[in-house]
Design a protein around this motif. Structure first.
Motif, PDB file in Angstrom:
ATOM      1  N   VAL A 175       0.837  -1.203   0.000  1.00 14.96           N
ATOM      2  CA  VAL A 175       0.000   0.000   0.000  1.00 14.96           C
ATOM      3  C   VAL A 175       0.872   1.253   0.000  1.00 14.96           C
ATOM      4  CG1 VAL A 175      -1.754   1.284   1.279  1.00 14.96           C
ATOM      5  CG2 VAL A 175      -1.853  -1.213   1.206  1.00 14.96           C
ATOM      6  N   GLY A 176       0.536   2.203  -0.888  1.00 15.93           N
ATOM      7  CA  GLY A 176       1.313   3.437  -0.875  1.00 15.93           C
ATOM      8  C   GLY A 176       1.162   4.341  -2.084  1.00 15.93           C
ATOM      9  N   SER A 177       0.438   3.926  -3.120  1.00 16.17           N
ATOM     10  CA  SER A 177       0.320   4.748  -4.323  1.00 16.17           C
ATOM     11  C   SER A 177      -0.865   5.700  -4.245  1.00 16.17           C
ATOM     12  CB  SER A 177       0.161   3.866  -5.568  1.00 16.17           C
ATOM     13  OG  SER A 177       1.410   3.406  -6.037  1.00 16.17           O
ATOM     14  N   ALA A 178      -0.685   6.864  -4.893  1.00 16.66           N
ATOM     15  CA  ALA A 178      -1.783   7.816  -5.040  1.00 16.66           C
ATOM     16  C   ALA A 178      -2.502   7.618  -6.367  1.00 16.66           C
ATOM     17  CB  ALA A 178      -1.250   9.249  -4.941  1.00 16.66           C
ATOM     18  N   ALA A 179      -1.950   6.762  -7.230  1.00 13.44           N
ATOM     19  CA  ALA A 179      -2.574   6.427  -8.514  1.00 13.44           C
ATOM     20  C   ALA A 179      -2.136   5.022  -8.884  1.00 13.44           C
ATOM     21  CB  ALA A 179      -2.143   7.424  -9.594  1.00 13.44           C
ATOM     22  N   ALA A 180      -2.939   4.350  -9.683  1.00  8.41           N
ATOM     23  CA  ALA A 180      -2.648   2.956 -10.020  1.00  8.41           C
ATOM     24  C   ALA A 180      -1.562   2.861 -11.086  1.00  8.41           C
ATOM     25  CB  ALA A 180      -3.909   2.269 -10.536  1.00  8.41           C
ATOM     26  N   PRO A 181      -0.732   1.797 -11.026  1.00 13.02           N
ATOM     27  CA  PRO A 181       0.148   1.467 -12.150  1.00 13.02           C
ATOM     28  C   PRO A 181      -0.701   0.786 -13.223  1.00 13.02           C
ATOM     29  CG  PRO A 181       0.495  -0.092 -10.354  1.00 13.02           C
ATOM     30  CD  PRO A 181      -0.551   0.881  -9.888  1.00 13.02           C
ATOM     31  N   THR A 182      -1.287   1.592 -14.104  1.00 18.38           N
ATOM     32  CA  THR A 182      -2.462   1.166 -14.875  1.00 18.38           C
ATOM     33  C   THR A 182      -2.187   0.101 -15.934  1.00 18.38           C
ATOM     34  OG1 THR A 182      -2.183   3.103 -16.295  1.00 18.38           O
ATOM     35  CG2 THR A 182      -3.736   3.289 -14.470  1.00 18.38           C
ATOM     36  N   ALA A 183      -0.945  -0.039 -16.397  1.00 19.10           N
ATOM     37  CA  ALA A 183      -0.682  -1.094 -17.385  1.00 19.10           C
ATOM     38  C   ALA A 183      -0.995  -2.471 -16.815  1.00 19.10           C
ATOM     39  CB  ALA A 183       0.767  -1.028 -17.851  1.00 19.10           C
ATOM     40  N   GLY A 184      -0.890  -2.605 -15.496  1.00 22.27           N
ATOM     41  CA  GLY A 184      -1.157  -3.896 -14.868  1.00 22.27           C
ATOM     42  C   GLY A 184      -2.624  -4.206 -14.674  1.00 22.27           C
ATOM     43  N   LEU A 185      -3.503  -3.236 -14.912  1.00 19.52           N
ATOM     44  CA  LEU A 185      -4.934  -3.459 -14.680  1.00 19.52           C
ATOM     45  C   LEU A 185      -5.525  -4.490 -15.633  1.00 19.52           C
ATOM     46  CD1 LEU A 185      -6.230   0.212 -14.094  1.00 19.52           C
ATOM     47  CD2 LEU A 185      -5.669  -1.525 -12.376  1.00 19.52           C
ATOM     48  N   HIS A 186      -4.836  -4.776 -16.748  1.00 17.44           N
ATOM     49  CA  HIS A 186      -5.371  -5.698 -17.756  1.00 17.44           C
ATOM     50  C   HIS A 186      -5.163  -7.168 -17.385  1.00 17.44           C
ATOM     51  CE1 HIS A 186      -5.671  -2.204 -20.421  1.00 17.44           C
ATOM     52  NE2 HIS A 186      -4.457  -1.888 -20.028  1.00 17.44           N
ATOM     53  N   PHE A 187      -4.310  -7.438 -16.412  1.00 14.18           N
ATOM     54  CA  PHE A 187      -3.996  -8.828 -16.077  1.00 14.18           C
ATOM     55  C   PHE A 187      -5.065  -9.434 -15.182  1.00 14.18           C
ATOM     56  CE2 PHE A 187       0.193  -7.372 -17.326  1.00 14.18           C
ATOM     57  CZ  PHE A 187       0.710  -8.482 -17.994  1.00 14.18           C
ATOM     58  N   THR A 188      -5.356 -10.718 -15.429  1.00 18.19           N
ATOM     59  CA  THR A 188      -6.164 -11.534 -14.526  1.00 18.19           C
ATOM     60  C   THR A 188      -5.238 -12.582 -13.902  1.00 18.19           C
ATOM     61  OG1 THR A 188      -6.706 -13.164 -16.231  1.00 18.19           O
ATOM     62  CG2 THR A 188      -8.192 -11.267 -16.019  1.00 18.19           C
ATOM     63  N   ASN A 189      -5.668 -13.176 -12.809  1.00 15.38           N
ATOM     64  CA  ASN A 189      -4.876 -14.245 -12.202  1.00 15.38           C
ATOM     65  C   ASN A 189      -4.716 -15.416 -13.165  1.00 15.38           C
ATOM     66  OD1 ASN A 189      -4.290 -13.149  -9.587  1.00 15.38           O
ATOM     67  ND2 ASN A 189      -6.435 -13.455  -9.026  1.00 15.38           N
ATOM     68  N   GLU A 190      -5.775 -15.690 -13.951  1.00 18.29           N
ATOM     69  CA  GLU A 190      -5.723 -16.805 -14.903  1.00 18.29           C
ATOM     70  C   GLU A 190      -4.684 -16.544 -15.994  1.00 18.29           C
ATOM     71  OE1 GLU A 190      -9.316 -16.780 -12.604  1.00 18.29           O
ATOM     72  OE2 GLU A 190      -8.504 -15.218 -13.933  1.00 18.29           O
ATOM     73  N   LEU A 191      -4.612 -15.303 -16.472  1.00 23.79           N
ATOM     74  CA  LEU A 191      -3.642 -14.969 -17.516  1.00 23.79           C
ATOM     75  C   LEU A 191      -2.219 -15.078 -16.970  1.00 23.79           C
ATOM     76  CD1 LEU A 191      -3.020 -13.982 -20.373  1.00 23.79           C
ATOM     77  CD2 LEU A 191      -3.356 -11.632 -19.576  1.00 23.79           C
ATOM     78  N   LEU A 192      -2.002 -14.625 -15.743  1.00 29.16           N
ATOM     79  CA  LEU A 192      -0.676 -14.734 -15.133  1.00 29.16           C
ATOM     80  C   LEU A 192      -0.266 -16.194 -14.970  1.00 29.16           C
ATOM     81  CD1 LEU A 192      -1.002 -11.929 -12.442  1.00 29.16           C
ATOM     82  CD2 LEU A 192       0.478 -11.873 -14.461  1.00 29.16           C
ATOM     83  N   GLU A 193      -1.215 -17.046 -14.577  1.00 24.58           N
ATOM     84  CA  GLU A 193      -0.922 -18.480 -14.448  1.00 24.58           C
ATOM     85  C   GLU A 193      -0.580 -19.093 -15.804  1.00 24.58           C
ATOM     86  OE1 GLU A 193      -4.171 -20.401 -12.501  1.00 24.58           O
ATOM     87  OE2 GLU A 193      -4.021 -19.144 -10.697  1.00 24.58           O
ATOM     88  N   GLN A 194      -1.316 -18.676 -16.829  1.00 20.61           N
ATOM     89  CA  GLN A 194      -1.055 -19.183 -18.182  1.00 20.61           C
ATOM     90  C   GLN A 194       0.361 -18.823 -18.638  1.00 20.61           C
ATOM     91  OE1 GLN A 194      -3.886 -17.763 -21.086  1.00 20.61           O
ATOM     92  NE2 GLN A 194      -2.884 -18.793 -22.792  1.00 20.61           N
ATOM     93  N   LEU A 195       0.789 -17.600 -18.348  1.00 19.34           N
ATOM     94  CA  LEU A 195       2.130 -17.157 -18.731  1.00 19.34           C
ATOM     95  C   LEU A 195       3.205 -17.943 -17.976  1.00 19.34           C
ATOM     96  CD1 LEU A 195       1.485 -13.307 -18.878  1.00 19.34           C
ATOM     97  CD2 LEU A 195       1.915 -14.824 -20.821  1.00 19.34           C
TER      98      LEU A 195
END
Length: 344
Positions: A175-195
């Protein structure tokens, strides 16, 4: 000497292409591909990402989590409205903040949030107009903030966010950001597992995104722009994975400009990383030589912003602006809740 001008990074964006809400399924966003050598552009979806990565590549992800840092409250004793956005934790419940109305929130001003569940006092008015505010609450401050705070969405988003988790990545934890690192918003847990299953390594850095990321470049010449500072951290495990990836000939693919700025800030001239932590104000624009990064996953950025300048340093200004013109023509969604680009 040839100066690079801020207006060299302008492009025309119809306002209706600024995404106001996240799409229903994270990885269903569109994904433009850009070859940084040739400028060739392709059009895919984010769930196609496995087809663009190779076994032996590694993804560098920023695990910072957005604070619900926007507090709406009252001034004491007048009862007048006030708004505070927490920016930087200065320790012992003292925070550097943005405030409204500035004229009313001078040193000594008392504030109340959640009908007194959280109290605060303005201690110092800083030179940049921000305030140092001390908070006083019963219990744990961050728990109170989770209960009373709202997401500090970027100024170009006018709609209220219905689900706060959609402005968090699925792997956020620090915890600590005032804004999201938005490129990561597209990932799902399933996609990360697939990779991972196909042999792509995942590693994590932390960079706490400040609202300075939305601050426009006000100087005409880029070398006169003063970059904001942000706290970042590279664990030893991440340094080891990146070093091993480079040694084996795999690609280091940064997810977002924040991950890129973190590893480039602490890399040696030989491209080697060690565990590191501290503040970075690195400003990457054309002419910069990347020491570690090989490819970048990123969203579409504001005209004349430091972020489009970073992307242009990687892929070339002409290639990037032509890709953005195509994105406008093809009606891509722009900015935080918008579509993505893969530059390789």
């Amino acid at each position: 000497m040839i100066y690079i001008k801020t207006y060299d990074f302008y492009y025309d964006l119809p306002p209706e292409l600024i995404a106001q809400t996240p799409i229903q399924r994270r990885d269903a966003s569109r994904l433009m591909t850009l070859d940084r050598e040739t400028g060739a552009v392709g059009h895919r979806h984010f769930y196609d990402l496995p087809a663009m990565l190779r076994p032996g590549d590694c993804l560098v992800l920023n695990d910072s989590r957005v604070l619900p840092a926007r507090l709406i409250g009252q001034r004491v004793p007048s009862g007048g409205a006030c708004e505070v956005v927490l920016l930087i934790d200065r320790g012992e419940n003292l925070w550097e903040c943005l405030v409204r109305p500035g004229k009313k929130l001078r040193e000594g001003a008392q504030l109340s949030f959640g009908e007194g569940q959280l109290m605060a006092q303005v201690q110092t008015v800083l030179e940049n107009g921000n305030r140092l505010i001390h908070f006083d609450c019963q219990g744990i401050f961050l728990e109170q903030l989770e209960k009373l705070g709202r997401m500090p969405l970027p100024p170009y988003i006018k709609e209220e966010l219905q689900d706060g988790e959609r402005y968090q990545t699925v792997y956020s934890k620090a915890v600590g950001s005032a804004a999201a690192p938005t490129a990561g918003l597209h990932f799902t847990n399933e996609l990360l597992e697939q990779l991972q299953d196909m042999g792509v390594k995942l590693c994590f850095v932390t960079l706490h995104v400040g609202l300075g990321t939305f601050r426009p470049v006000k100087t005409e010449n880029l070398d006169e722009h003063e970059m904001h500072s942000e706290y970042c951290l590279i664990p030893q495990e991440t340094a080891d994975i990146i070093n091993e990836t480079k040694a084996r000939g795999g690609r280091v693919v940064c997810v977002g400009t924040t991950s890129c700025r973190t590893i480039e800030s602490w890399a040696g001239e030989d491209g080697q990383l060690t565990a590191s932590a501290g503040w970075t104000n690195i400003f990457i624009y054309p002419g910069y030589r990347f020491k570690v990064l090989d490819a970048l996953i990123t969203n579409f950025h504001l005209p004349e912003s430091t972020l489009i300048m970073l992307v242009s340093a990687l892929a070339g200004r002409e290639h990037v602006l032509e890709a953005y013109r195509q994105a406008v023509k093809e009606r891509y969604r722009f900015f935080s809740f918008g579509d993505a680009m893969f530059i390789s």
